[in-house]
Scaffold this motif. Structure first.
Motif, PDB file in Angstrom:
ATOM      1  N   PHE A  62      -1.882  34.536  11.259  1.00  0.00           N
ATOM      2  CA  PHE A  62      -3.160  33.849  11.516  1.00  0.00           C
ATOM      3  C   PHE A  62      -3.906  33.506  10.233  1.00  0.00           C
ATOM      4  N   LYS A  63      -3.486  34.076   9.124  1.00  0.00           N
ATOM      5  CA  LYS A  63      -4.216  33.870   7.873  1.00  0.00           C
ATOM      6  C   LYS A  63      -4.230  32.402   7.448  1.00  0.00           C
ATOM      7  N   ASP A  64      -3.256  31.633   7.919  1.00  0.00           N
ATOM      8  CA  ASP A  64      -3.212  30.205   7.548  1.00  0.00           C
ATOM      9  C   ASP A  64      -4.456  29.464   8.018  1.00  0.00           C
ATOM     10  N   ALA A  85      -7.192  39.780  -2.673  1.00  0.00           N
ATOM     11  CA  ALA A  85      -6.498  41.054  -2.483  1.00  0.00           C
ATOM     12  C   ALA A  85      -5.855  40.978  -1.114  1.00  0.00           C
ATOM     13  N   SER A  86      -4.718  41.657  -0.933  1.00  0.00           N
ATOM     14  CA  SER A  86      -4.045  41.503   0.354  1.00  0.00           C
ATOM     15  C   SER A  86      -3.090  42.643   0.658  1.00  0.00           C
ATOM     16  N   THR A  87      -2.904  42.884   1.964  1.00  0.00           N
ATOM     17  CA  THR A  87      -1.821  43.764   2.400  1.00  0.00           C
ATOM     18  C   THR A  87      -0.548  42.940   2.622  1.00  0.00           C
ATOM     19  N   GLY A  88      -0.596  41.632   2.337  1.00  0.00           N
ATOM     20  CA  GLY A  88       0.620  40.819   2.337  1.00  0.00           C
ATOM     21  C   GLY A  88       0.517  39.468   3.015  1.00  0.00           C
ATOM     22  N   ASN A  89      -0.176  39.396   4.135  1.00  0.00           N
ATOM     23  CA  ASN A  89      -0.241  38.113   4.839  1.00  0.00           C
ATOM     24  C   ASN A  89      -1.213  37.129   4.193  1.00  0.00           C
ATOM     25  N   THR A  90      -2.365  37.630   3.792  1.00  0.00           N
ATOM     26  CA  THR A  90      -3.314  36.745   3.117  1.00  0.00           C
ATOM     27  C   THR A  90      -2.707  36.218   1.827  1.00  0.00           C
ATOM     28  N   SER A  91      -1.971  37.074   1.132  1.00  0.00           N
ATOM     29  CA  SER A  91      -1.370  36.633  -0.139  1.00  0.00           C
ATOM     30  C   SER A  91      -0.301  35.572   0.097  1.00  0.00           C
ATOM     31  N   ALA A 189      -7.299  45.277  14.055  1.00  0.00           N
ATOM     32  CA  ALA A 189      -8.400  45.171  13.104  1.00  0.00           C
ATOM     33  C   ALA A 189      -8.164  46.029  11.869  1.00  0.00           C
ATOM     34  N   GLY A 190      -8.349  45.410  10.701  1.00  0.00           N
ATOM     35  CA  GLY A 190      -8.204  46.117   9.436  1.00  0.00           C
ATOM     36  C   GLY A 190      -9.415  45.896   8.566  1.00  0.00           C
ATOM     37  N   ASN A 191      -9.429  44.747   7.895  1.00  0.00           N
ATOM     38  CA  ASN A 191     -10.547  44.421   7.015  1.00  0.00           C
ATOM     39  C   ASN A 191     -11.710  43.806   7.794  1.00  0.00           C
ATOM     40  N   LEU A 192     -11.496  43.517   9.072  1.00  0.00           N
ATOM     41  CA  LEU A 192     -12.502  43.094  10.056  1.00  0.00           C
ATOM     42  C   LEU A 192     -12.946  41.639   9.941  1.00  0.00           C
ATOM     43  N   GLY A 193     -12.277  40.850   9.119  1.00  0.00           N
ATOM     44  CA  GLY A 193     -12.603  39.433   9.032  1.00  0.00           C
ATOM     45  C   GLY A 193     -12.365  38.724  10.354  1.00  0.00           C
ATOM     46  N   ASN A 194     -11.275  39.079  11.018  1.00  0.00           N
ATOM     47  CA  ASN A 194     -10.947  38.390  12.265  1.00  0.00           C
ATOM     48  C   ASN A 194     -11.889  38.791  13.394  1.00  0.00           C
ATOM     49  N   THR A 195     -12.241  40.065  13.467  1.00  0.00           N
ATOM     50  CA  THR A 195     -13.218  40.512  14.465  1.00  0.00           C
ATOM     51  C   THR A 195     -14.534  39.753  14.269  1.00  0.00           C
ATOM     52  N   THR A 249       1.450  48.343   7.858  1.00  0.00           N
ATOM     53  CA  THR A 249       0.883  48.179   6.512  1.00  0.00           C
ATOM     54  C   THR A 249      -0.169  47.066   6.437  1.00  0.00           C
ATOM     55  N   ALA A 250      -0.096  46.090   7.332  1.00  0.00           N
ATOM     56  CA  ALA A 250      -1.076  44.984   7.326  1.00  0.00           C
ATOM     57  C   ALA A 250      -2.498  45.488   7.506  1.00  0.00           C
ATOM     58  N   ILE A 251      -2.643  46.586   8.263  1.00  0.00           N
ATOM     59  CA  ILE A 251      -3.993  47.088   8.564  1.00  0.00           C
ATOM     60  C   ILE A 251      -4.208  48.481   7.948  1.00  0.00           C
ATOM     61  N   CYS A 295       7.032  40.478  16.999  1.00  0.00           N
ATOM     62  CA  CYS A 295       5.833  40.435  16.154  1.00  0.00           C
ATOM     63  C   CYS A 295       5.961  41.520  15.102  1.00  0.00           C
ATOM     64  N   GLU A 296       5.079  41.491  14.098  1.00  0.00           N
ATOM     65  CA  GLU A 296       5.096  42.562  13.102  1.00  0.00           C
ATOM     66  C   GLU A 296       4.342  43.779  13.654  1.00  0.00           C
ATOM     67  N   PRO A 297       4.508  44.952  13.035  1.00  0.00           N
ATOM     68  CA  PRO A 297       3.913  46.165  13.622  1.00  0.00           C
ATOM     69  C   PRO A 297       2.414  46.082  13.901  1.00  0.00           C
ATOM     70  N   LEU A 325      -1.288  38.272  18.905  1.00  0.00           N
ATOM     71  CA  LEU A 325      -0.202  38.738  18.040  1.00  0.00           C
ATOM     72  C   LEU A 325      -0.400  38.032  16.705  1.00  0.00           C
ATOM     73  N   THR A 326      -0.768  38.815  15.698  1.00  0.00           N
ATOM     74  CA  THR A 326      -1.280  38.219  14.465  1.00  0.00           C
ATOM     75  C   THR A 326      -0.200  37.773  13.482  1.00  0.00           C
ATOM     76  N   GLY A 327       1.019  38.352  13.601  1.00  0.00           N
ATOM     77  CA  GLY A 327       2.056  38.018  12.618  1.00  0.00           C
ATOM     78  C   GLY A 327       3.459  38.023  13.205  1.00  0.00           C
TER      79      GLY A 327
HETATM   80  N1  F0G Z   1      -2.832  41.675  11.730  1.00  0.00           N
HETATM   81  C1  F0G Z   1      -2.182  41.273  10.632  1.00  0.00           C
HETATM   82  C2  F0G Z   1      -0.750  40.860  10.772  1.00  0.00           C
HETATM   83  C3  F0G Z   1      -2.840  41.232   9.391  1.00  0.00           C
HETATM   84  O1  F0G Z   1      -2.180  40.822   8.316  1.00  0.00           O
HETATM   85  C4  F0G Z   1      -4.183  41.651   9.316  1.00  0.00           C
HETATM   86  C5  F0G Z   1      -4.902  41.645   8.044  1.00  0.00           C
HETATM   87  C6  F0G Z   1      -4.818  42.064  10.499  1.00  0.00           C
HETATM   88  C7  F0G Z   1      -4.106  42.064  11.681  1.00  0.00           C
HETATM   89  C8  F0G Z   1      -6.219  42.525  10.531  1.00  0.00           C
HETATM   90  O2  F0G Z   1      -7.122  41.484  10.363  1.00  0.00           O
HETATM   91  O3  F0G Z   1      -8.244  42.256   8.297  1.00  0.00           O
HETATM   92  O4  F0G Z   1      -9.227  40.445   9.700  1.00  0.00           O
HETATM   93  O5  F0G Z   1      -9.216  42.797  10.488  1.00  0.00           O
HETATM   94  N2  F0G Z   1      -4.350  41.407   6.941  1.00  0.00           N
HETATM   95  C9  F0G Z   1      -5.061  41.245   5.652  1.00  0.00           C
HETATM   96  C10 F0G Z   1      -4.115  40.731   4.604  1.00  0.00           C
HETATM   97  C11 F0G Z   1      -5.831  42.429   5.248  1.00  0.00           C
HETATM   98  O6  F0G Z   1      -4.358  40.965   3.408  1.00  0.00           O
HETATM   99  O7  F0G Z   1      -3.139  40.067   4.942  1.00  0.00           O
HETATM  100  P1  F0G Z   1      -8.541  41.753   9.683  1.00  0.00           P
END
Ligand code: F0G
Length: 364
Positions: A62-64, A85-91, A189-195, A249-251, A295-297, A325-327
């Motif tokens: 979804f980062k695109d 900075a990224s856990t991989g998808n944003t990068s 939810a990880g960094n909470l940008g999407n929420t 690892t994404a979150i 999907c990814e984990p 499903l985010t990735g």
């Molecule tokens: N799912 C996936 C596959 C992600 O890559 C991320 C975040 C989230 C969920 C959570 O979204 O951060 O908006 O709450 N990935 C970021 C990254 C941190 O660097 O790719 P979020």
């Protein structure tokens, strides 16, 4: 027009960045499917579950959607370099969009904690990649300082244009449902940008009269990386960073950047924040994968969350639920090799069988 694809982000231009015009840097992206899968629904215990698969975006997450808008703003402001900075998808997304815009990209990732597919993409698309000896939270702190001091345009989701693009997940989903909003929207939810983006999109959709009823947002965190869920339990009275650890690892994030905007999203939608264990994430992923969707984990956390809320009676079997499903499944091939080939104790393993090149061996 034949051969011309309309971006699922930029067809909402007037709701995200009016007048972007010539500066638009687009693959295109978005236009992701909303899927119904019997096996996944049986696992979750919810007949009305639909999967919004953001892994169908050009770089597989979804980062695109945020990155096309963020990069467009970088072009508009004449940025000489972009960073995140990224856990991989944003990068991976930044690397791709920066390459398209012809702007150098710089990414900060936690050394040893990025899934193989994401690292491979980031390198392939040509971003300068810094493997930081620290976690995502350290990377985010460092990129903020570095971009301020070195005059680099920051493309993390603290950049409001990223959030504008990610709103289109919700707009597009509502449009696919003919503006008949679901009861729940569930996302990892990880960094909470999407929420934060989902909350803003629903607020705007309601204000515009596109929907009359607002779905409840459910943010699902990994149990080992759940500061937002801890906050939710005490009414967001306190905020405490954690040392994050999870297989997703994404979150794997302990101090989320978009906290305040995400709190607003949960409050305004009568939302929920819950946790799922790594085992629950893997159980859900195995079913999503085996249904042919994959999907990814981290993405599987959303379906694991639906299952948990059905079991606790919050979601009814007949409720209309969209799990995001985010990735894409190929983002993290390492976990698949581990589960299906390497781990002796994994009951659901689909083990490959090595054979001699004879028909007898095939028959056996
Ligand atoms: N799912 C996936 C596959 C992600 O890559 C991320 C975040 C989230 C969920 C959570 O979204 O951060 O908006 O709450 N990935 C970021 C990254 C941190 O660097 O790719 P979020």
């Amino acid at each position: 027009t034949p051969g011309v694809h309309v971006s699922g982000v930029w067809r909402f231009e007037s709701l995200i960045m009016p007048g972007a015009g010539e500066a638009i840097t687009s693959h295109p992206e978005g236009n992701t499917p909303l899927m119904a899968r019997t096996r996944v629904n049986a696992f979750a215990g919810c007949d009305g579950l639909l999967l919004k698969h953001e892994g169908y975006n050009p770089t597989g997450s979804f980062k695109d959607r945020g990155m096309t808008v963020g990069t467009t703003q970088a072009v508009r402001t004449g940025a000489t370099a972009v960073a995140c900075a990224s856990t991989g998808n944003t990068s991976a997304a930044l690397a791709s969009y920066a390459a398209q815009a012809g702007i150098p990209g710089l990414v900060f990732v936690p050394a040893g904690k990025v899934a193989l597919g994401k690292m491979a993409q980031t390198l392939a698309y040509g971003a300068t990649t810094l493997l930081v000896r620290g976690d995502f939270d350290a990377c985010l702190k460092l990129v903020q300082e570095a971009s301020r001091e070195l005059g680099i345009y920051l493309l993390n989701s603290i950049n409001p244009w990223r959030v504008e693009g990610q709103k289109t997940i919700v707009f597009e989903m509502l449009q696919q449902l003919e503006w008949n909003a679901p009861d729940f929207i569930v996302l990892p939810a990880g960094n909470l940008g999407n929420t934060a983006a989902f909350g803003k999109a629903l607020r705007e959709a309601q204000a515009l009269g596109l929907i009359t009823r607002v779905p409840r947002i459910v943010s699902v965190q990994a149990a080992g990386a759940a500061p937002f869920a801890h906050g939710f339990r005490n009414g967001f009275a306190t905020r405490q960073a954690v040392q994050a650890e999870t297989i997703a690892t994404a979150i794997r994030i302990g101090d989320p950047a978009s906290w305040d905007r995400a709190v607003r999203a949960i409050r305004e939608t009568d939302g929920l924040v819950i946790t799922v264990t790594d085992d629950e994430i893997i159980d859900a992923k195995v079913v999503i994968d085996a249904s042919g969707v994959g999907c990814e984990p981290a993405s599987a956390a959303s379906v694991a969350g639906v299952r948990q809320l059905v079991q606790s009676g919050v979601i009814k079997a007949s409720d209309r639920v969209v799990a995001v499903l985010t990735g894409h499944v190929l983002k993290d091939p390492g976990i698949l090799v581990e589960l299906h080939q390497e781990r002796a104790d994994f009951a659901a393993a689909n083990r490959p069988v090595e054979i001699e090149p004879t028909v007898q061996a095939v028959a056996d």
